[in-house]
Design a protein around this motif. Structure first.
Motif, PDB file in Angstrom:
ATOM      1  N   THR A   6      30.561  13.312  34.284  1.00 13.80           N
ATOM      2  CA  THR A   6      30.715  12.696  35.595  1.00 13.80           C
ATOM      3  C   THR A   6      29.390  12.094  36.018  1.00 13.80           C
ATOM      4  O   THR A   6      28.361  12.779  36.007  1.00 13.80           O
ATOM      5  CB  THR A   6      31.145  13.736  36.637  1.00 13.80           C
ATOM      6  N   GLY A   8      26.181  10.813  38.148  1.00 13.28           N
ATOM      7  CA  GLY A   8      25.584  11.295  39.383  1.00 13.28           C
ATOM      8  C   GLY A   8      25.733  10.276  40.485  1.00 13.28           C
ATOM      9  O   GLY A   8      26.295   9.174  40.296  1.00 13.28           O
ATOM     10  N   ALA A   9      25.192  10.624  41.607  1.00 12.99           N
ATOM     11  CA  ALA A   9      25.337   9.748  42.763  1.00 12.99           C
ATOM     12  C   ALA A   9      24.505   8.481  42.629  1.00 12.99           C
ATOM     13  O   ALA A   9      24.808   7.455  43.240  1.00 12.99           O
ATOM     14  CB  ALA A   9      24.942  10.509  44.032  1.00 12.99           C
ATOM     15  N   GLY A  10      23.401   8.521  41.778  1.00 16.27           N
ATOM     16  CA  GLY A  10      22.550   7.357  41.634  1.00 16.27           C
ATOM     17  C   GLY A  10      21.685   7.115  42.846  1.00 16.27           C
ATOM     18  O   GLY A  10      21.536   7.979  43.710  1.00 16.27           O
ATOM     19  N   THR A  12      20.462   4.926  46.298  1.00 11.68           N
ATOM     20  CA  THR A  12      20.993   4.056  47.354  1.00 11.68           C
ATOM     21  C   THR A  12      20.359   2.676  47.200  1.00 11.68           C
ATOM     22  O   THR A  12      19.361   2.484  46.484  1.00 11.68           O
ATOM     23  CB  THR A  12      20.656   4.614  48.744  1.00 11.68           C
ATOM     24  N   GLN A  15      16.777   2.900  48.232  1.00 13.06           N
ATOM     25  CA  GLN A  15      15.934   3.574  47.239  1.00 13.06           C
ATOM     26  C   GLN A  15      15.633   2.658  46.060  1.00 13.06           C
ATOM     27  O   GLN A  15      14.514   2.631  45.542  1.00 13.06           O
ATOM     28  CB  GLN A  15      16.620   4.855  46.768  1.00 13.06           C
TER      29      GLN A  15
END
Length: 480
Positions: A6, A8-10, A12, A15
């Motif tokens: 899965t 990750g959120a990575g 923004t 960022q």
């Protein structure tokens, strides 16, 4: 069988934008070389040459600091050739001892030296018969240690036959010799014999092919012949290095150091012919490199360069490694520091043990941190019982040439002389000034008004109080 994970959120968007800022070059970059302009990371045409001029200058400075050891020996050989030491069978010596007439990097005036230069390209395998009770060293022409001969060598002072093979040699290796293969064709031979000149003249150097009937050696007294054995500090420094690179095989240098030199046109098999632009840059690079070298010698920033905290006396071999290694890394500043003002690489000098070898300490400032001035009067108290099994000495040197100060033929004081007057507590007060203070003539070394100078303390056969710090040399005091 693949297993899917899965993600990750990575990052923004904000960022990611911040990350791009960290890895980007602004359109206007102010540097010591001038303003550099870019369009979205691509150098504008007007800045490209400035960038490459800066790169050549940086590479030239790095090349100077890196190649000082090689330039030093090219200059040594050139100077020796001017006084007749132009072939390996010719051996120079100083009788009765070294003096301030010629330019040599920090020699002493207490020892009779001998010297020669091997040419393994012309002679092939070469034999040296070392005299008994001697202390001799062979360094290759990038000033790397090959071996000791004599007391610190495998013959242990009995005298022995040493065979030196050229790089890549695959021929006969006869028995009966201490055999060493050198990375370079040229090698510097340093000779010291406890029996003085007569003992030194027992040295023999000849091609292995003549082992059954060796040629005679010629001994030349170079003590009173003017000569310069010190490398250049301007563009001609790089010409000295060009000569060395062309003479020696590619294998003589590691790829990293060879790459530094090749980047400014110093490459084996190619002529060194910089255009006017690069020549001017390299002249600046040599002068800046020399300035950096002088800071490393006289005002080092490495705490390990000092013997004791808060005291100005410095160690020529920082860290006690003849290979200038510290924690597995090459101490580049220490290597430049040593080679800019000294010669001879051997473990016996770098890491003395109690009662054997020698210890060295030098400074270029007084107790207040001011540069020593030849116009002024200074004193140095040598505490009682100097920890030297054999003897101790103090020699003065010229801060420009790093050679013996030319204020007198022998600008030194030594316990060997027997004339130094001691104080009631057993200490000896030495004096340095243009003229001798009244009544202090036997403890005085003259200086030169308008010139700076620096002393070097030598302990021959240093004893435990030197190593444990219970005996220390104090700071030099300026007299009001």
């Amino acid at each position: 069988m693949a297993i899917e994970g899965t993600p990750g959120a990575g990052l923004t968007t904000e960022q990611l934008a911040a990350e791009v800022t960290h890895l980007s070059t602004p359109d206007l970059l102010k540097t010591p070389f001038g303003d550099l302009e870019f369009f979205d990371g691509v150098p504008k045409a007007a800045s490209v040459q400035t960038i490459f001029d800066a790169l050549d200058l940086l590479r030239g400075i790095d090349a100077f600091l890196t190649a000082v050891p090689g330039a030093s020996l090219v200059a040594m050989r050139r100077g020796l050739r001017t006084v007749g030491i132009d072939s390996p069978e010719k051996i120079g010596y100083t009788d009765p001892r070294g003096n301030s007439g010629g330019l040599f990097l920090t020699p002493n005036t207490e020892t009779t030296y001998g010297t020669a230069v091997l040419d393994l390209n012309a002679w092939g395998p070469t034999v040296i018969e070392s005299p008994p009770e001697s202390m001799c060293v062979i360094d290759d022409f990038w000033f790397r240690y090959v071996t000791d001969m004599g007391i610190p060598g495998p013959d242990k002072g009995a005298g022995g036959k040493y065979l030196f093979l050229p790089p890549g040699y695959d021929g006969e290796r006869p028995d009966g010799y201490y055999t060493f293969e050198s990375p370079t064709y040229s090698n510097w031979v340093v000779l010291r014999a406890l029996g003085g000149v007569p003992a030194m003249k027992q040295t023999r150097i000849y091609p292995l092919s003549e082992a059954d009937a060796p040629r005679e050696n010629t001994f030349i007294n170079i003590a009173d012949v003017l000569q310069n054995t010190v490398h250049a500090n301007d563009f001609s420094f790089f010409e000295e290095i060009a000569q060395l690179i062309e003479e020696e095989p590619v294998s003589a240098l590691d790829p990293e150091r060879a790459g530094t030199l090749a980047a400014i046109g110093l490459e084996h098999g190619k002529p060194f012919a910089p255009d006017d632009r690069l020549r001017a840059i390299l002249d600046d690079a040599a002068r800046i490199g020399a300035a950096i070298s002088r800071a490393l010698v006289y005002k080092p920033r490495d705490p390990d360069a000092f013997f004791w905290e808060g005291v100005s006396w410095k160690n020529a071999f920082v860290g006690g490694s003849y290979e200038f290694l510290r924690n597995g890394a090459r101490n580049l500043d220490a290597r430049t520091q040593f080679h800019y003002f000294a010669t001879v690489i051997t473990p016996a000098m770098a890491h003395a043990i109690p009662g054997a070898g020698s210890a060295y300490a030098y400074t270029a400032e007084d107790a207040d941190g001011h540069v020593l001035d030849g116009s002024e009067t200074y004193s140095l108290r040598v505490p009682a019982n100097p920890p030297a099994k054999n003897f101790w000495s103090v020699d003065l040197y010229d801060t420009q040439t790093r050679s013996l100060l030319q204020s007198t033929m022998y600008p030194a004081l030594s316990s060997l002389s027997g004339t130094i007057q001691a104080e009631e507590d057993g200490s000896s007060v030495l004096w340095f000034s243009p003229t001798a203070p009244a009544g202090k003539e036997s403890n005085w070394i003259p200086t030169i008004p308008g010139k700076s100078w620096f002393p070097m303390l030598r302990l021959y056969g240093p004893l435990e109080p030197w190593f444990d710090g219970s005996w220390r040399i104090p700071e030099i005091q300026k007299q009001s």
